[in-house]
Motif scaffolding. Structure first.
Motif, PDB file in Angstrom:
ATOM      1  N   MET A  24       8.461  13.419  -3.307  1.00 20.99           N
ATOM      2  CA  MET A  24       7.776  12.888  -4.488  1.00 20.99           C
ATOM      3  C   MET A  24       6.966  14.012  -5.103  1.00 20.99           C
ATOM      4  SD  MET A  24       5.991   9.436  -3.052  1.00 20.99           S
ATOM      5  CE  MET A  24       5.621   9.878  -1.374  1.00 20.99           C
ATOM      6  N   ARG A  25       6.846  13.988  -6.408  1.00 16.24           N
ATOM      7  CA  ARG A  25       5.972  14.970  -7.072  1.00 16.24           C
ATOM      8  C   ARG A  25       4.565  14.394  -7.027  1.00 16.24           C
ATOM      9  NH1 ARG A  25       9.767  17.813 -10.629  1.00 16.24           N
ATOM     10  NH2 ARG A  25      11.618  16.516 -10.820  1.00 16.24           N
ATOM     11  N   THR A  26       3.685  15.011  -6.282  1.00 19.73           N
ATOM     12  CA  THR A  26       2.319  14.500  -6.185  1.00 19.73           C
ATOM     13  C   THR A  26       1.343  15.552  -6.689  1.00 19.73           C
ATOM     14  OG1 THR A  26       1.608  15.337  -4.022  1.00 19.73           O
ATOM     15  CG2 THR A  26       3.077  13.431  -4.005  1.00 19.73           C
ATOM     16  N   THR A  27       0.089  15.155  -6.773  1.00 18.61           N
ATOM     17  CA  THR A  27      -0.937  16.084  -7.268  1.00 18.61           C
ATOM     18  C   THR A  27      -1.153  17.221  -6.278  1.00 18.61           C
ATOM     19  OG1 THR A  27      -2.591  14.676  -6.256  1.00 18.61           O
ATOM     20  CG2 THR A  27      -2.137  14.330  -8.592  1.00 18.61           C
ATOM     21  N   ARG A  28      -0.688  17.050  -5.047  1.00 20.75           N
ATOM     22  CA  ARG A  28      -0.827  18.111  -4.042  1.00 20.75           C
ATOM     23  C   ARG A  28       0.517  18.745  -3.710  1.00 20.75           C
ATOM     24  NH1 ARG A  28      -6.013  17.821  -2.036  1.00 20.75           N
ATOM     25  NH2 ARG A  28      -7.076  15.976  -2.794  1.00 20.75           N
TER      26      ARG A  28
ATOM     27  N   TYR B 189      -2.614   0.952  -7.818  1.00 21.48           N
ATOM     28  CA  TYR B 189      -3.828   1.710  -7.529  1.00 21.48           C
ATOM     29  C   TYR B 189      -5.082   0.934  -7.947  1.00 21.48           C
ATOM     30  CZ  TYR B 189      -0.964   5.854  -6.746  1.00 21.48           C
ATOM     31  OH  TYR B 189      -0.054   6.749  -6.247  1.00 21.48           O
TER      32      TYR B 189
ATOM     33  N   ARG C 247      -7.149  22.421  -4.851  1.00 19.72           N
ATOM     34  CA  ARG C 247      -6.044  22.615  -3.902  1.00 19.72           C
ATOM     35  C   ARG C 247      -6.388  23.687  -2.883  1.00 19.72           C
ATOM     36  NH1 ARG C 247      -0.994  22.931  -7.967  1.00 19.72           N
ATOM     37  NH2 ARG C 247      -0.413  20.753  -7.844  1.00 19.72           N
TER      38      ARG C 247
ATOM     39  N   GLY D  40       0.814  -1.218   0.000  1.00 22.32           N
ATOM     40  CA  GLY D  40       0.000   0.000   0.000  1.00 22.32           C
ATOM     41  C   GLY D  40       0.843   1.262   0.000  1.00 22.32           C
ATOM     42  N   VAL D  41       1.954   1.224  -0.754  1.00 20.18           N
ATOM     43  CA  VAL D  41       2.822   2.410  -0.831  1.00 20.18           C
ATOM     44  C   VAL D  41       3.026   2.782  -2.303  1.00 20.18           C
ATOM     45  CG1 VAL D  41       4.032   1.690   1.280  1.00 20.18           C
ATOM     46  CG2 VAL D  41       5.025   1.116  -0.944  1.00 20.18           C
ATOM     47  N   PRO D  42       3.423   4.012  -2.588  1.00 21.20           N
ATOM     48  CA  PRO D  42       3.588   4.403  -3.995  1.00 21.20           C
ATOM     49  C   PRO D  42       4.771   3.698  -4.664  1.00 21.20           C
ATOM     50  CG  PRO D  42       3.497   6.340  -2.565  1.00 21.20           C
ATOM     51  CD  PRO D  42       3.632   5.155  -1.679  1.00 21.20           C
TER      52      PRO D  42
ATOM     53  N   PHE E 102      -9.288  11.067 -10.642  1.00 21.06           N
ATOM     54  CA  PHE E 102      -8.534  11.277 -11.890  1.00 21.06           C
ATOM     55  C   PHE E 102      -9.004  10.330 -12.995  1.00 21.06           C
ATOM     56  CE2 PHE E 102      -5.676  13.683  -9.161  1.00 21.06           C
ATOM     57  CZ  PHE E 102      -5.478  14.792  -9.974  1.00 21.06           C
TER      58      PHE E 102
ATOM     59  N   VAL F 239      -1.088   9.394  -0.755  1.00 22.54           N
ATOM     60  CA  VAL F 239      -0.345  10.239  -1.690  1.00 22.54           C
ATOM     61  C   VAL F 239      -0.644   9.819  -3.125  1.00 22.54           C
ATOM     62  CG1 VAL F 239       1.983  10.727  -2.508  1.00 22.54           C
ATOM     63  CG2 VAL F 239       1.517  10.658  -0.061  1.00 22.54           C
ATOM     64  N   MET F 240      -0.885  10.779  -3.983  1.00 16.44           N
ATOM     65  CA  MET F 240      -1.114  10.463  -5.394  1.00 16.44           C
ATOM     66  C   MET F 240       0.018  11.098  -6.197  1.00 16.44           C
ATOM     67  SD  MET F 240      -3.801   9.242  -7.282  1.00 16.44           S
ATOM     68  CE  MET F 240      -3.407   8.651  -8.896  1.00 16.44           C
ATOM     69  N   LEU F 241       0.887  10.242  -6.733  1.00 18.06           N
ATOM     70  CA  LEU F 241       1.981  10.750  -7.554  1.00 18.06           C
ATOM     71  C   LEU F 241       1.407  11.433  -8.792  1.00 18.06           C
ATOM     72  CD1 LEU F 241       4.422   7.744  -7.698  1.00 18.06           C
ATOM     73  CD2 LEU F 241       4.794   9.875  -6.491  1.00 18.06           C
ATOM     74  N   SER F 242       2.068  12.496  -9.237  1.00 20.91           N
ATOM     75  CA  SER F 242       1.602  13.179 -10.450  1.00 20.91           C
ATOM     76  C   SER F 242       1.624  12.229 -11.644  1.00 20.91           C
ATOM     77  CB  SER F 242       2.509  14.370 -10.748  1.00 20.91           C
ATOM     78  OG  SER F 242       2.370  15.317  -9.738  1.00 20.91           O
TER      79      SER F 242
ATOM     80  N   GLU G 238      -8.581   9.674  -4.493  1.00 21.09           N
ATOM     81  CA  GLU G 238      -8.135  10.632  -5.502  1.00 21.09           C
ATOM     82  C   GLU G 238      -7.887   9.957  -6.856  1.00 21.09           C
ATOM     83  OE1 GLU G 238      -5.010  13.016  -3.908  1.00 21.09           O
ATOM     84  OE2 GLU G 238      -4.926  14.276  -5.691  1.00 21.09           O
TER      85      GLU G 238
ATOM     86  N   TYR H  38      -1.765  19.309 -12.528  1.00 19.85           N
ATOM     87  CA  TYR H  38      -1.581  18.097 -11.727  1.00 19.85           C
ATOM     88  C   TYR H  38      -0.506  17.135 -12.234  1.00 19.85           C
ATOM     89  CZ  TYR H  38      -5.957  19.595  -9.643  1.00 19.85           C
ATOM     90  OH  TYR H  38      -6.916  20.331  -9.005  1.00 19.85           O
TER      91      TYR H  38
ATOM     92  N   GLU I 286     -13.538  17.889  -5.800  1.00 19.82           N
ATOM     93  CA  GLU I 286     -12.915  16.932  -4.865  1.00 19.82           C
ATOM     94  C   GLU I 286     -11.418  17.173  -4.707  1.00 19.82           C
ATOM     95  OE1 GLU I 286     -14.093  13.651  -3.594  1.00 19.82           O
ATOM     96  OE2 GLU I 286     -16.098  14.524  -3.756  1.00 19.82           O
ATOM     97  N   ILE I 287     -10.783  17.581  -5.787  1.00 18.30           N
ATOM     98  CA  ILE I 287      -9.314  17.644  -5.723  1.00 18.30           C
ATOM     99  C   ILE I 287      -8.761  19.064  -5.736  1.00 18.30           C
ATOM    100  CG2 ILE I 287      -8.772  15.379  -6.680  1.00 18.30           C
ATOM    101  CD1 ILE I 287      -8.433  16.749  -9.408  1.00 18.30           C
TER     102      ILE I 287
ATOM    103  N   MET J 249      -3.249   4.381   0.643  1.00 19.66           N
ATOM    104  CA  MET J 249      -2.214   5.214   0.049  1.00 19.66           C
ATOM    105  C   MET J 249      -2.774   6.631  -0.114  1.00 19.66           C
ATOM    106  SD  MET J 249      -0.265   4.278  -3.471  1.00 19.66           S
ATOM    107  CE  MET J 249      -0.835   2.584  -3.332  1.00 19.66           C
TER     108      MET J 249
ATOM    109  N   GLN K  51       5.883  15.908  -1.615  1.00 19.35           N
ATOM    110  CA  GLN K  51       5.688  15.245  -0.324  1.00 19.35           C
ATOM    111  C   GLN K  51       6.952  14.468   0.011  1.00 19.35           C
ATOM    112  OE1 GLN K  51       2.169  14.003   1.031  1.00 19.35           O
ATOM    113  NE2 GLN K  51       1.100  15.639  -0.048  1.00 19.35           N
TER     114      GLN K  51
ATOM    115  N   ALA L 223      -1.235   9.901 -11.344  1.00 16.33           N
ATOM    116  CA  ALA L 223      -2.495  10.584 -11.670  1.00 16.33           C
ATOM    117  C   ALA L 223      -2.646  10.701 -13.184  1.00 16.33           C
ATOM    118  CB  ALA L 223      -2.504  11.975 -11.028  1.00 16.33           C
TER     119      ALA L 223
END
Lengths: 481, 314
Positions: free
Chosen positions: A264-268, B106, B258, A246-248, B162, B3-6, B158, B311, B255-256, B1, A271, B9
């Motif tokens: 990490m480059r994330t959508t937010r 995912y 920022r 359950g990790v990236p 996407f 965190v959503m990596l770009s 998330e 994103y 939902e997403i 999880m 991180q 996504a």
């Protein structure tokens, strides 16, 4: 019995004492399998194959059309290890991995074992996997090899021997889990009389190990698996482990280092990453420190690691311990660091960089197995006893050009195991890779990757060279129920 | 999880787009197959024309000529299996599978297996082991099955957002392209119009957008081009209407967003949504229908660009 079972003519047969006479642990499984006629076996084998293909349980083959995916052939006759024998093996593995870590801590630290000439100074320092840049670096808890895969085989009396250590990015554990999953679905009947220890605890064990290794002060460390990408031969496994933990799953391009912190480059936004389970070789990890042309790595990663801001598992530089020319010194290293006798024996090894050994290897190519010291996957290897005269002659030229790059071992007539060949059962050579995790304690997964040489008489078990795999059962109790 | 990596996504977004593209195309091919059977005796030239117009709805494939059967088989092969055709079902599923492989952690096992199985069917077709007309039904079922499995097994986090953004963006864009190219010829109603063929073609537009039965529940058997336009544009409950898609895009972006800051993409979608909600009468009154569709399709392209900037390239 409906089908006949043939005992191995040479070496130790793990399941049979003689033709059609199973060893104790194997009686029930052999009786059950013998009840299936050929049609039923073929039907289930087909189910097995379809299941592997549909689930995309594949590895990528190099040297063919880019990105060619293949399934890893699976043989349904399980390998069984009793609990007492496993316990002994487990103790030996823990001892060995402890010594390997102490060796690594020492060669990048005080270098006592070099100064006291337990291992030749120049041998260690000349290994391509020895990273001078990392001298003076001590990872958290002093652990370099959080995950180790120790390749074993059984000698002629059935005793386990260490064939090689894998301390960089040992692969294959996903097949251990998937093989169990597959066998229990396709041949559920054969489990009936056995208390088989589970293997699906591995992802949890691995995550605990990685979190324990996190830098100081990280209460809820963030863990990621670093993969070279989709075209890597073990990509399925990288993705599998990330999913199961359950990790990236990240690639180098997903990471960025600023002020010695890795994110990490994330959508937010960015991180922080605390622990990186890397499945990328040292040379490609950081173009600033290692291979400048690497597109897989992360510039600045090693600085961040040296600053103690991220844990890299396994630690950079760990590969020197599994160099095949260090292997012959492992028993001495165990004695030196632990003051104990090695619990696991290993195969006698000739070292190409020693003049007398090189001459012996050169004169006896036809009876030796010769390997590159930093090789893996069966590439660049000669199995003398099964090679043709022209192959030996060709190899001799390559060897003469650089004998330092090779070691050689006598061909061990390693054990065989009954294997389905498509029209019956026949003995085939097998080895085993148990997985050892070094976290708060050292733990060994109760199972391992049993690889099988599918061709009659072959000793090459590597997946890239036509090998297959089996489910490995470690029993909870010595006797079957 | 959490965190959503770009990169993840972007992969899941594109997986959604490719799956939706494959699904749309399968449906359109199935409709073209049925139309060929229905009208080849009445108006074979219309059937030929219908197949030829695929090039307009899905730009980028070579034009095919010949009689009904030749053009049908060539069209089927090209759009279902064509490897050189960047928009074919086979290419879309290949790309969707590559995206799925890149973000397998995912996905549920079921989702990945279904995508993989569907691609294996198509791969067999590409290797000439199955005829495209036989394969089409199988593939269509498999593609629809993937959508169902996604809906029933994926967690609504998330990644889901996407994925849905990709699906909805692609769907709205394809419906607009469909309307842009198929509807204007049907709006011009000359005196010598062949009513059965005309109705068959209107039904085809609705079926191509997976909306014939939904349309009938709202409008009954009455069938006019303007009603079809109105339904596929403004019906807020029909899952393939432009309004439905835009409303979903709005929800997804909500939902997403920022930290509550209104992003470019959210602003663009909001503007589009208001237009569909409050300017429906103006839009319906316009005669340059093709230009209306094209204008909205360009808006959708701009939303895609904003999403990419916001994103996927952090």
């Amino acid at each position: 019995m409906a089908r006949s079972w043939k005992v191995a003519e040479k070496g130790y047969d793990e399941a049979l004492a003689s033709d059609d006479a199973a060893r104790g642990l194997y009686r029930s499984v052999i009786e059950t399998l013998s009840r299936f006629d050929e049609r039923e076996i073929l039907r289930r084998e087909e189910l097995q194959e379809v299941s592997l293909v549909n689930q995309g349980i594949t590895f990528t083959v190099y040297g063919e059309e880019e990105g060619t995916e293949r399934t890893f052939p699976f043989d349904f006759v399980p390998r069984i290890i009793g609990s007492d024998e496993w316990e002994t093996l487990e103790r030996g593995l823990i001892q060995r991995v402890t010594a390997i870590n102490l060796f690594l801590e020492d060669v990048y630290g005080d270098q006592r074992c070099l100064r006291e000439n337990i291992v030749p100074f120049d041998l260690v320092l000349s290994r391509s996997d020895f990273r001078r840049e990392l001298i003076g670096t001590r990872p958290r808890h002093g652990v370099f090899t959080h995950i180790a895969g120790i390749d074993l085989l059984r000698g002629e009396q059935g005793e386990f021997l260490v064939l090689e250590d894998n301390c960089r990015c040992p692969s294959g554990v996903s097949y251990v889990l998937e093989n169990r999953n597959l066998l229990s679905r396709v041949f559920p009947e054969i489990f009936a009389n056995y208390g088989v220890r589970p293997v699906d605890t591995y992802p949890q064990m691995l995550l605990e190990t990685l979190k324990f290794a996190a830098p100081r002060g990280r209460e809820r460390p963030s863990v990621a698996v670093l993969t070279p990408g989709l075209n890597n031969s073990a990509y399925f496994e990288h993705s599998f482990l990330a999913r199961e933990m359950g990790v990236p799953l990240v690639e180098g391009r997903d990471l960025i280092v600023e002020n010695d912190q890795v994110s990490m480059r994330t959508t937010r936004g960015r991180q922080r990453v605390d622990v990186l389970y890397r499945r990328v070789d040292d040379a490609f990890l950081d173009p600033v420190v290692f291979n400048a042309g690497s597109l897989l790595g992360v510039p600045g990663l090693i600085h961040a690691w040296r600053a103690g801001n991220i844990t890299i598992a396994n630690a950079p530089g760990a590969g020197v311990a599994d160099d095949k020319s260090i292997y012959p010194w492992m028993p001495d290293l165990i004695r030196f660091f632990l003051d104990e006798e090695p619990l696991l024996a290993q195969v006698h090894t000739y070292i190409g960089r020693k003049t007398e050994d090189a001459a012996y290897i050169r004169d006896n190519l036809s009876s030796l197995v010769v390997k590159l010291t930093d090789g893996a996957g069966g590439y660049g290897m000669l199995v003398g006893p099964t090679a043709s005269a022209s192959q030996i002659a060709e190899f001799a030229t390559v060897f003469d050009a650089n004998p330092d790059a090779y070691i050689a071992q006598p061909l061990v007539e390693f054990s065989s195991h009954p294997t389905w060949t498509g029209n019956g059962y026949a003995p085939r050579h097998v080895d085993m890779r148990p997985f050892v995790l070094f976290g708060e304690t050292i733990r060994v997964l109760a199972g391992g990757l049993t690889r099988v040489a599918l061709q009659e008489g072959s000793y090459v078990v590597n997946s890239s060279q036509g090998g297959g795999s089996k489910d490995t059962w470690v029993l909870a109790e010595e006797l079957v129920r | 999880m959490s965190v959503m990596l770009s990169r993840a996504a972007e992969n899941i977004y594109w997986m959604g787009r490719y799956l939706e593209r494959a699904s749309n195309l399968c449906r359109m091919l199935q409709v073209a197959e049925q139309l060929t059977v229905e009208i080849r005796g009445l108006a074979p030239e219309t059937a030929v024309e219908f197949w030829s117009e695929f090039t307009n709805v899905y730009r980028g494939s070579p034009a095919v000529t010949g009689d009904v059967d030749e053009i049908r088989m060539a069209g089927l092969h090209n759009w279902l299996l064509g490897q050189g055709n960047t928009l074919s079902v086979a290419t879309s599923m290949h790309n969707a599978r590559e995206n799925a492989r890149a973000i397998r952690e995912y996905l549920t096992r079921e989702v990945f297996e279904q995508i993989n199985e569907c691609w294996l069917h198509l791969d067999a077709g590409v290797r000439g082991e199955a005829s495209p007309d036989v394969l089409l039904g199988q593939v269509q079922q498999a593609v629809f099955g993937i959508g169902g499995t996604i809906g029933r097994t994926l967690i609504r986090d998330e990644a889901w957002v996407f994925l849905d953004l990709g699906v909805m963006l692609e769907r709205v864009y394809r419906v607009l392209m469909l309307l842009r190219h198929r509807l204007p010829p049907l709006m011009a109603t000359p005196n010598d119009i062949d009513i059965p063929v005309h109705h068959a073609l209107l039904r085809c537009v609705l079926r191509s957008a997976g909306s014939l039965e939904n349309y009938r529940r709202v409008h009954g058997a009455g069938l006019t081009p303007r009603q079809v336009w109105s339904f596929l544009f403004f019906d807020s409950q029909s899952p393939h209407s432009v309004a439905f898609g835009v409303s979903n895009l709005e929800g997804d972006l909500g939902e997403i967003e920022r930290g509550g800051v209104l992003t470019d993409a959210a602003r663009q979608v909001g503007r589009l949504s208001s237009q569909l909600r409050y300017e429906s009468q103006d839009l319906l009154g316009r005669h340059d229908f093709a230009a209306v569709c094209q204008g909205l399709a360009s808006d959708i392209e701009r939303i895609h660009e904003s999403l990419t900037r916001l994103y996927f390239t952090v």
